[in-house]
Design a protein around this motif. Sequence first.
Motif, PDB file in Angstrom:
ATOM      1  N   SER A 188     -61.243 -78.432  -1.920  1.00 23.71           N
ATOM      2  CA  SER A 188     -60.593 -79.733  -2.105  1.00 23.71           C
ATOM      3  C   SER A 188     -61.514 -80.869  -1.672  1.00 23.71           C
ATOM      4  CB  SER A 188     -59.284 -79.785  -1.320  1.00 23.71           C
ATOM      5  OG  SER A 188     -59.523 -79.604   0.070  1.00 23.71           O
ATOM      6  N   GLY A 189     -62.203 -80.682  -0.529  1.00 26.50           N
ATOM      7  CA  GLY A 189     -63.116 -81.715  -0.051  1.00 26.50           C
ATOM      8  C   GLY A 189     -64.269 -81.945  -1.013  1.00 26.50           C
ATOM      9  N   PHE A 190     -64.828 -80.847  -1.533  1.00 27.48           N
ATOM     10  CA  PHE A 190     -65.955 -80.988  -2.453  1.00 27.48           C
ATOM     11  C   PHE A 190     -65.503 -81.596  -3.783  1.00 27.48           C
ATOM     12  CE2 PHE A 190     -68.801 -79.380  -5.778  1.00 27.48           C
ATOM     13  CZ  PHE A 190     -69.997 -79.905  -5.316  1.00 27.48           C
ATOM     14  N   ASP A 191     -64.315 -81.246  -4.249  1.00 29.31           N
ATOM     15  CA  ASP A 191     -63.804 -81.818  -5.496  1.00 29.31           C
ATOM     16  C   ASP A 191     -63.664 -83.335  -5.389  1.00 29.31           C
ATOM     17  OD1 ASP A 191     -63.732 -79.340  -6.654  1.00 29.31           O
ATOM     18  OD2 ASP A 191     -61.570 -79.052  -6.409  1.00 29.31           O
ATOM     19  N   VAL A 192     -63.177 -83.795  -4.229  1.00 34.89           N
ATOM     20  CA  VAL A 192     -63.052 -85.241  -4.004  1.00 34.89           C
ATOM     21  C   VAL A 192     -64.430 -85.894  -4.025  1.00 34.89           C
ATOM     22  CG1 VAL A 192     -62.430 -87.006  -2.309  1.00 34.89           C
ATOM     23  CG2 VAL A 192     -60.888 -85.093  -2.725  1.00 34.89           C
ATOM     24  N   PHE A 193     -65.394 -85.262  -3.335  1.00 40.65           N
ATOM     25  CA  PHE A 193     -66.758 -85.800  -3.315  1.00 40.65           C
ATOM     26  C   PHE A 193     -67.336 -85.860  -4.721  1.00 40.65           C
ATOM     27  CE2 PHE A 193     -71.212 -84.638  -3.720  1.00 40.65           C
ATOM     28  CZ  PHE A 193     -71.833 -85.721  -3.101  1.00 40.65           C
ATOM     29  N   GLU A 194     -67.216 -84.771  -5.470  1.00 39.31           N
ATOM     30  CA  GLU A 194     -67.817 -84.689  -6.800  1.00 39.31           C
ATOM     31  C   GLU A 194     -67.256 -85.759  -7.726  1.00 39.31           C
ATOM     32  OE1 GLU A 194     -69.310 -80.938  -9.418  1.00 39.31           O
ATOM     33  OE2 GLU A 194     -67.183 -80.949  -8.882  1.00 39.31           O
TER      34      GLU A 194
END
Length: 231
Positions: free
Chosen positions: A161-167
């Motif tokens: 979830s954190g990486f999806d937000v960053f991406e």
Amino acid sequence: MTLGTGAVSIKRIQVLENPTRTDFGWIQERLSKKLITPIGIDEVREESIGWCHPFSGDPNLLDARDLCFDNAFVFGLRTDSKKVPGTLFRLQMKAALEALSRGTLNNDEGKAKRIPKKMKDAARDRIRQELLKHTLPAIRLFEIVWHLESNEIWIATTSKSGFDVFEKLFQETFALPTAILNPGTMCVEFGRAMHDSDYSLEKLCDLMPVDILAHRKAAAIAAHSAESVPF
């Protein structure tokens, strides 16, 4: 601050662009257009996402030069969110509908009239907004390191979830092609792949994980041994 204080889990990505085209000034300018707009305690907004100071979470990067360590620039990603507890919302909604029913009694028959949909929707929106006003925002902060010479980025999180937000925010901010660095892509020379027409990825297409190769080797040895055993 998690970076520099001990063990930290990171996700690595490679920006597929020449570092000379993504200089520090350009990065800082782009970041400043997508800074976090924090959710206030009494606001009814449910989500806000943006870049921020990596250690304090403040919505500014005025001291960005001070966040450069050698050739690495450190900045932050912050998410603010408010979520109304489902059970509390249902209980409040039930109480509101019961109050509306008592206020719409049919005096002739002594029964409650059916509540119009428009009135239900209005009650639902009002209750939701009142609950959001009294809900504290949950804040998440991720630290990010951008290596300016190699255009490699480290994100201090391994959660999907954190990486999806960053991406998503990264693409909205920079619109740059990227590749995730993992055991399957570490052998790719991205610099040569982008700029050297003679560099081919064909030799990498048939690579297999080590455990599969080891299994095949063991099976081949076992088969050879079986053929060599006299009967």
